[in-house]
Scaffold this motif. Structure first.
Motif, mmCIF file in Angstrom:
data_model
loop_
_atom_site.group_PDB
_atom_site.id
_atom_site.type_symbol
_atom_site.label_atom_id
_atom_site.label_comp_id
_atom_site.label_asym_id
_atom_site.label_seq_id
_atom_site.Cartn_x
_atom_site.Cartn_y
_atom_site.Cartn_z
ATOM 1 N N LEU A 166 10.520 -67.646 -72.383
ATOM 2 C CA LEU A 166 9.996 -68.097 -71.094
ATOM 3 C C LEU A 166 8.471 -68.013 -71.033
ATOM 4 O O LEU A 166 7.837 -68.620 -70.171
ATOM 5 C CB LEU A 166 10.622 -67.311 -69.942
ATOM 6 N N ARG A 226 14.698 -63.572 -66.312
ATOM 7 C CA ARG A 226 13.434 -64.315 -66.168
ATOM 8 C C ARG A 226 12.529 -63.648 -65.130
ATOM 9 O O ARG A 226 11.352 -63.360 -65.396
ATOM 10 C CB ARG A 226 13.710 -65.746 -65.685
ATOM 11 N N THR A 258 10.476 -70.720 -64.662
ATOM 12 C CA THR A 258 10.688 -71.019 -66.083
ATOM 13 C C THR A 258 12.030 -71.716 -66.322
ATOM 14 O O THR A 258 12.179 -72.481 -67.264
ATOM 15 C CB THR A 258 10.594 -69.745 -66.954
ATOM 16 N N TYR A 285 5.296 -70.900 -71.139
ATOM 17 C CA TYR A 285 4.610 -71.538 -69.993
ATOM 18 C C TYR A 285 3.652 -70.543 -69.334
ATOM 19 O O TYR A 285 3.424 -70.563 -68.133
ATOM 20 C CB TYR A 285 5.657 -72.011 -68.972
#
Ligand SMILES: *Cc1c(COP(=O)(O)O)cnc(C)c1O
Ligand SMILES: [Zn+2]
Length: 415
Positions: A56, A112, A215, A59
């Motif tokens: 994740l 996440r 994400t 980004y």
């Protein structure tokens, strides 16, 4: 290099420094992280993202940290499956499953938000993390904080599934089972948070935590070949995930990473706890709290923190919402397993059942791309399946007994 500018009130737009701020002092609105998109645009593009590790953190410019990521370095980048068998069953042309039931390390999309929240909590100098949880968040904070060497206090309702309790206890957190539902747990945590200097991932550092959900959206766009789906069905608890998927799509569009295309958002909740779905169906903007009573315990938030924003995300997108009864949830879990080989938890059953109804009712057309969000793993929520799946066939350890039980089924495959 950080591209996080500070915090911004979602209501009045007032800005704050990037510290621990979660409500606006002026209007009591909730605050969100603000980024320097002009600078991000200069450094982030498809090639840069594709050249990075499949986690994740690929980004990272769009995530709220100042330094290097330190938690959840192997989380994210779960599969996006083209689900042709399920599509056929539902009578649609193009269907995908974004499968966080196999998220590392705790088998739900909460890895996440926790990866981001704990990285940020460490940057802010906290040595103790905590959360109010419906189960998956408890597992993820327990696990990732163990590895990060943080002290951890985990608050859950006392009636959670055995798999979710065990899935926290193995990491040896201070696990607190509160005699009450999630909304009561959350209220208690707000009180504790006011007194102790802890990072409650979904309370005082919620603005950072919530950004982690983006994400899931970035990955969907990337894995679809750098575009968004026409329709997306999202299970809602507090209502954050659905808003953040939309934010992710919009950010990618603003940065020129994907083309500007419209996505309709659909909210999925259980009939026994559907405050967001109720509000959407009434086309209202006032979310009335409910008292949860459903087997989808991970979604059982009666007074959702982001209910208002989830509702407007759906209505402004031109999408819709639907409930699933307990029976439909179990059928949804079975359908996904038997068509696509994915064992999802009750929340995934809610998503599948809701998708089926929205297609049958004509809200989702049959010839446009659809993504459904599978956010958790079925091994954690086995209780509702007891007695609903048939049983293994018991036999003696002899060929004769095997054939006695299966004769009619195996005749045609004799050598
Ligand atoms: C927490 C959770 C959700 C929903 O998250 P919100 O952002 O609170 O709406 C969905 N699915 C599962 C399995 C969850 O644990
Ligand atoms: Zn404000």
């Amino acid at each position: 290099m950080s591209y996080m500018v500070g915090m911004k009130c979602r209501e009045c737009g007032r800005t704050y420094p990037k510290e621990v701020v979660f409500v606006c002092e002026y209007c009591f609105g909730s605050v969100e992280v603000d980024y320097d998109y002009d600078s991000i645009k200069k450094v982030l593009n498809r090639d840069v993202i594709e050249g990075r590790a499949k986690s994740l953190w690929r980004y990272r410019e769009l995530l709220p940290i100042d330094g290097e990521p330190t938690v959840g370095l192997t989380s994210g980048y779960t599969p996006l499956l083209k689900a042709d068998n399920l599509a056929k069953e539902l009578g649609v042309k193009e269907l995908y499953v974004k499968d966080d039931s196999v998220s590392h390390p705790t088998l739900s999309f909460k890895d996440r938000v926790v990866s981001v929240a704990l990285t940020r909590a460490k940057e802010l100098g906290f040595d103790t993390v905590a959360c109010a949880s419906t189960g998956n968040l408890a597992n993820s904070v327990s696990s990732l904080a163990a590895r990060a060497g943080l002290r951890r206090y985990i608050f859950i309702p006392s009636d959670l599934e055995a798999g979710k309790v065990m899935g926290s206890l193995i990491y040896n957190p201070n696990l607190v089972a509160v005699d009450g539902n999630y909304d009561e747990v959350n209220r208690l945590c707000a009180e504790i948070g006011a007194k102790y200097d802890w990072a409650f991932v979904n309370i005082n550092i919620r603005p950072y935590y919530a950004e982690g959900s983006k994400t899931y959206g970035y990955e969907i766009a990337e894995q679809l070949g750098w575009k968004v789906p026409k329709h997306i069905v999202v299970p809602c608890a507090g209502g954050s995930l659905i808003c953040k998927i939309q934010k992710a799509f919009r950010e990618f569009q603003k940065l020129g990473i994907i083309p500007e295309e419209h996505t309709k958002f659909y909210a999925a909740q259980a009939l026994g706890c559907g405050p967001i779905v109720n509000t959407i169906k009434e086309k209202s903007d006032i979310v009335k709290p409910v008292k949860p009573n459903t087997i989808a315990k991970s979604l059982a938030i009666g007074n959702p923190a982001d209910g208002y924003y989830a509702t407007s995300t759906v209505l402004e997108s031109g999408g819709w919402a639907e409930h699933a009864s307990d029976e439909e949830i179990v059928e949804g879990m079975k359908l996904l397993a038997q068509t696509e080989g994915i064992f999802t938890e009750t929340a995934g059953g809610v998503t599948v059942a809701t998708t089926k109804k929205l297609i049958e009712q004509g809200y989702i057309p049959k010839d446009e791309s659809i993504v459904i969000c599978i956010t958790g793993n079925g091994l954690k929520t086995q209780e509702p399946l007891v007695g609903k799946l048939g049983a293994a066939t018991p036999i003696q350890a002899t060929l004769k007994d095997f054939e006695a039980n299966f004769a009619s089924k195996i005749e045609h495959s004799l050598k």
